[in-house]
Design a protein around this motif. Structure first.
Motif, mmCIF file in Angstrom:
data_model
loop_
_atom_site.group_PDB
_atom_site.id
_atom_site.type_symbol
_atom_site.label_atom_id
_atom_site.label_comp_id
_atom_site.label_asym_id
_atom_site.label_seq_id
_atom_site.Cartn_x
_atom_site.Cartn_y
_atom_site.Cartn_z
ATOM 1 N N UNK A 209 0.851 -1.196 0.000
ATOM 2 C CA UNK A 209 0.000 0.000 0.000
ATOM 3 C C UNK A 209 0.883 1.242 0.000
ATOM 4 N N UNK A 210 1.128 1.786 -1.203
ATOM 5 C CA UNK A 210 2.053 2.924 -1.264
ATOM 6 C C UNK A 210 1.366 4.269 -1.005
ATOM 7 N N UNK A 211 0.107 4.224 -0.512
ATOM 8 C CA UNK A 211 -0.530 5.487 -0.107
ATOM 9 C C UNK A 211 -0.201 5.800 1.363
ATOM 10 N N UNK A 212 0.382 4.840 2.053
ATOM 11 C CA UNK A 212 0.672 5.022 3.485
ATOM 12 C C UNK A 212 1.997 5.781 3.673
ATOM 13 N N UNK A 213 2.224 6.382 4.868
ATOM 14 C CA UNK A 213 3.458 7.154 5.086
ATOM 15 C C UNK A 213 4.705 6.308 4.840
ATOM 16 N N UNK A 214 5.712 6.932 4.271
ATOM 17 C CA UNK A 214 6.977 6.235 3.984
ATOM 18 C C UNK A 214 8.076 7.281 3.898
ATOM 19 N N UNK A 215 9.328 6.895 4.164
ATOM 20 C CA UNK A 215 10.428 7.872 4.023
ATOM 21 C C UNK A 215 10.568 8.319 2.574
ATOM 22 N N UNK A 216 11.137 9.519 2.384
ATOM 23 C CA UNK A 216 11.247 10.076 1.029
ATOM 24 C C UNK A 216 12.670 10.036 0.490
ATOM 25 N N UNK A 218 15.617 8.140 2.034
ATOM 26 C CA UNK A 218 16.317 6.863 2.188
ATOM 27 C C UNK A 218 15.315 5.705 2.197
ATOM 28 N N UNK A 219 15.764 4.502 1.855
ATOM 29 C CA UNK A 219 14.819 3.381 1.788
ATOM 30 C C UNK A 219 14.316 2.912 3.155
ATOM 31 N N UNK A 220 13.083 2.452 3.171
ATOM 32 C CA UNK A 220 12.552 1.720 4.325
ATOM 33 C C UNK A 220 12.892 0.263 4.057
ATOM 34 N N UNK A 221 13.720 -0.328 4.879
ATOM 35 C CA UNK A 221 14.176 -1.684 4.573
ATOM 36 C C UNK A 221 13.187 -2.768 5.004
ATOM 37 N N UNK A 222 12.368 -2.454 6.016
ATOM 38 C CA UNK A 222 11.468 -3.490 6.564
ATOM 39 C C UNK A 222 10.028 -3.131 6.241
ATOM 40 N N UNK A 223 9.239 -4.117 5.825
ATOM 41 C CA UNK A 223 7.821 -3.845 5.584
ATOM 42 C C UNK A 223 6.955 -4.481 6.670
ATOM 43 N N UNK A 224 5.759 -3.913 6.804
ATOM 44 C CA UNK A 224 4.773 -4.473 7.739
ATOM 45 C C UNK A 224 4.440 -5.912 7.354
ATOM 46 N N UNK A 225 4.308 -6.135 6.039
ATOM 47 C CA UNK A 225 3.911 -7.472 5.576
ATOM 48 C C UNK A 225 4.967 -8.517 5.938
ATOM 49 N N UNK A 226 6.234 -8.116 5.910
ATOM 50 C CA UNK A 226 7.299 -9.059 6.301
ATOM 51 C C UNK A 226 7.185 -9.362 7.796
ATOM 52 N N UNK A 227 6.992 -8.330 8.595
ATOM 53 C CA UNK A 227 6.871 -8.542 10.044
ATOM 54 C C UNK A 227 5.691 -9.455 10.360
ATOM 55 N N UNK A 228 4.567 -9.226 9.679
ATOM 56 C CA UNK A 228 3.380 -10.059 9.928
ATOM 57 C C UNK A 228 3.637 -11.519 9.530
ATOM 58 N N UNK A 229 4.384 -11.701 8.425
ATOM 59 C CA UNK A 229 4.683 -13.072 7.981
ATOM 60 C C UNK A 229 5.542 -13.791 9.012
ATOM 61 N N UNK A 250 12.801 9.921 10.684
ATOM 62 C CA UNK A 250 14.086 9.503 11.258
ATOM 63 C C UNK A 250 14.805 8.534 10.312
ATOM 64 N N UNK A 251 14.056 7.774 9.527
ATOM 65 C CA UNK A 251 14.728 6.955 8.487
ATOM 66 C C UNK A 251 15.447 7.913 7.538
ATOM 67 N N UNK A 252 14.768 8.996 7.177
ATOM 68 C CA UNK A 252 15.386 9.980 6.280
ATOM 69 C C UNK A 252 16.562 10.715 6.933
ATOM 70 N N UNK A 253 16.642 10.649 8.251
ATOM 71 C CA UNK A 253 17.780 11.280 8.957
ATOM 72 C C UNK A 253 18.915 10.284 9.180
ATOM 73 N N UNK A 254 18.758 9.053 8.691
ATOM 74 C CA UNK A 254 19.858 8.087 8.801
ATOM 75 C C UNK A 254 19.630 6.944 9.776
ATOM 76 N N UNK A 255 18.391 6.814 10.290
ATOM 77 C CA UNK A 255 18.086 5.706 11.219
ATOM 78 C C UNK A 255 17.537 4.549 10.376
ATOM 79 N N UNK A 256 18.418 3.739 9.837
ATOM 80 C CA UNK A 256 17.991 2.748 8.830
ATOM 81 C C UNK A 256 17.413 1.475 9.439
#
Ligand code: SUG
Length: 453
Positions: A209-216, A218-229, A250-256
């Motif tokens: 669901x790419x309508x939800x908030x996400x960093x602009x 730097x990449x978000x390495x972990x997804x909700x769907x992976x955690x749920x799996x 904070x992901x965009x500030x370097x907290x990967x």
């Protein structure tokens, strides 16, 4: 001595990644500021491995249960062959280094040292079948890390071999929607080791669901769907699971990874005030599911900024239970050189009202320059006495193993690794010879491609 908070002799074991012989700085991790800033710096693999061993020994000496996680075979010749580089091993190295240096450097990375990214682990007290569950992380956001999971799985099976106690799951589907970075984005809370508790899964974005908030930036390495799996595979009960989104800013500030902005142990969460989206709601859910004793120690931005957290790795500390019921933070020495962070730590431990009473400072500079602090270097596995007895004892730290591994490092490792050293075909032979001897020291059997061929 380490606290034993429960019946059945349950304890937390930390399995630290032994730094591999090819440790280097290749700037491979976009979004990890230390990795980008130190690209091209000459590394010292021998010092890096000895710093890691000293951390393991320091915790072992204080009564904590400590294990060793072996490094991977690098350069990864099989990965290069799978991309079309052919000929002898020496030819594969020479051609890949010349024509595709970024790919070649990825195949040389010693990144398996950060075992917080090796897997997600759920203790038997939380799982439906009463076994300890491991899911190897696919790490699919970066090529140099995405190649880790098959070797990680082989090592985990050699370390935790008994299917009566341990369940091993292969990495999730290798696609960005299931990006999984393992225990770096996972925390277990409990009233005592061995007791059922809450598992907190932290994700950076949603995969479907790419309508939800996400960093602009730097990449978000972990997804909700992976955690749920992972929670499904481990047989966790929703009543004892909380999902939280890491704050995109904070992901965009370097907290990967989440473990660069939060750490938990027992009933305590230690985090920055900007760690999570809807943070008050996340803490309320943890309080409700974990119970009245749950405590969040939230560090205000006015005391420690996100930039301070990135440069000092305050939250990448290890939060450990001591025998008197208090907790200790093992922090990297960068926390001492940052005046604001050090002042905060003094206030926290001296006269503070939280359970965190002690700070232990360790020099992990070689790993820190690649964005890997104390907590990145360890995989936590909570085990009761019967499970602990079923662990391959060869990987458990003892004074004798520390001495053997220190000598092994001194015998096999170089003290200088520049980019140009990586394409020396002799480095492959040195690494294989070191790992061959290591499998005997740690009693792992044949686990590396060069041994299995
Ligand atoms: O995945 N750095 C690692 C650091 C991992 C830290 N782990 C945790 N936070 N748990 C990474 O970004 C740098 C390699 C290089 O640039 O050569 C690297 O892979």
């Amino acid at each position: 001595m380490q606290i034993n908070l429960s019946g059945a002799g349950a304890r937390e074991f930390n399995f630290d990644g032994l730094v591999g012989p090819t440790h280097n700085y290749s700037g491979l991790s976009f979004g990890n500021i230390a990795s980008s800033n130190n690209q091209g710096v000459v590394a010292n693999p021998k010092l890096a491995a000895l710093q890691g061993l000293d951390k393991m020994k320091a915790l072992h000496d204080q009564g904590f249960a400590q294990g060793v996680f072996a490094p991977h075979e690098r350069p990864n010749i099989a990965a290069l062959r799978a991309l079309g580089f052919a000929g002898s091993d020496a030819q594969v190295i020479a051609v890949a280094a010349k024509h595709a240096p970024a790919i070649f450097n990825s195949a040389c990375s010693a990144s398996s040292m950060w075992t917080a990214n090796a897997a997600t682990v759920s203790p038997s007290a939380n799982t439906a079948d009463g076994r300890v569950h491991f899911t190897a992380a696919n790490l699919n956001n970066k090529f140099h890390r995405a190649m880790e999971h098959p070797q990680t799985s082989r090592l985990l099976r050699a370390m935790f071999p008994d299917a009566h106690f341990f369940a091993h799951h292969d990495a999730l589907a290798n696609c960005p929607a299931f990006g999984d970075e393992g225990a770096a984005n996972h925390t277990r809370f409990c009233a005592g080791y061995g007791k059922r508790g809450v598992e907190l899964f932290v994700y950076g974005a949603q995969g479907f669901d790419n309508t939800k908030p996400a960093p602009k930036r730097f990449p978000a390495r972990q997804t909700l769907e992976a955690s749920q799996a992972v929670a499904r595979l481990h047989g966790l009960d929703d009543a004892h699971v909380v999902y939280a989104q890491q704050h995109p800013d904070v992901i965009d500030a370097g907290i990967f990874h989440n473990d660069v902005i939060a750490v938990g142990n027992g009933d305590v969460l230690f985090c920055h005030e900007q760690a999570f989206l809807e943070q008050a709601n996340v803490i309320a859910q943890l309080q409700q599911k974990q119970g009245a004793n749950f405590i969040a120690v939230v560090v205000p931005a006015s005391a420690v900024s996100v930039a301070d957290a990135v440069s000092s790795y305050l939250f990448n500390s290890q939060l450990l239970s001591q025998s008197d019921g208090s907790m200790m933070l093992l922090v990297p020495s960068e926390c001492k050189t940052n005046a604001r962070v050090w002042h905060y730590l003094q206030t926290l431990t001296e006269g503070g009202t939280t359970p965190i009473k002690k700070v232990l400072v360790m020099d992990l500079r070689e790993s820190m320059r690649n964005g890997g602090g104390p907590a990145c270097l360890r995989l936590r596995v909570e085990l009761n006495a019967a499970e602990a007895a079923a662990v391959n004892s060869g990987v458990l730290m003892t004074p004798a193993l520390y001495t053997t591994l220190t000598n092994w490092v001194k015998q096999h490792y170089r003290d200088r690794m520049a980019e140009t050293d990586l394409c020396d075909p002799q480095l492959l032979n040195e690494s294989r010879s070191a790992l061959d001897s290591l499998t005997q020291i740690l009693q792992l059997g044949s686990v590396y491609p060069f041994q299995l061929a």
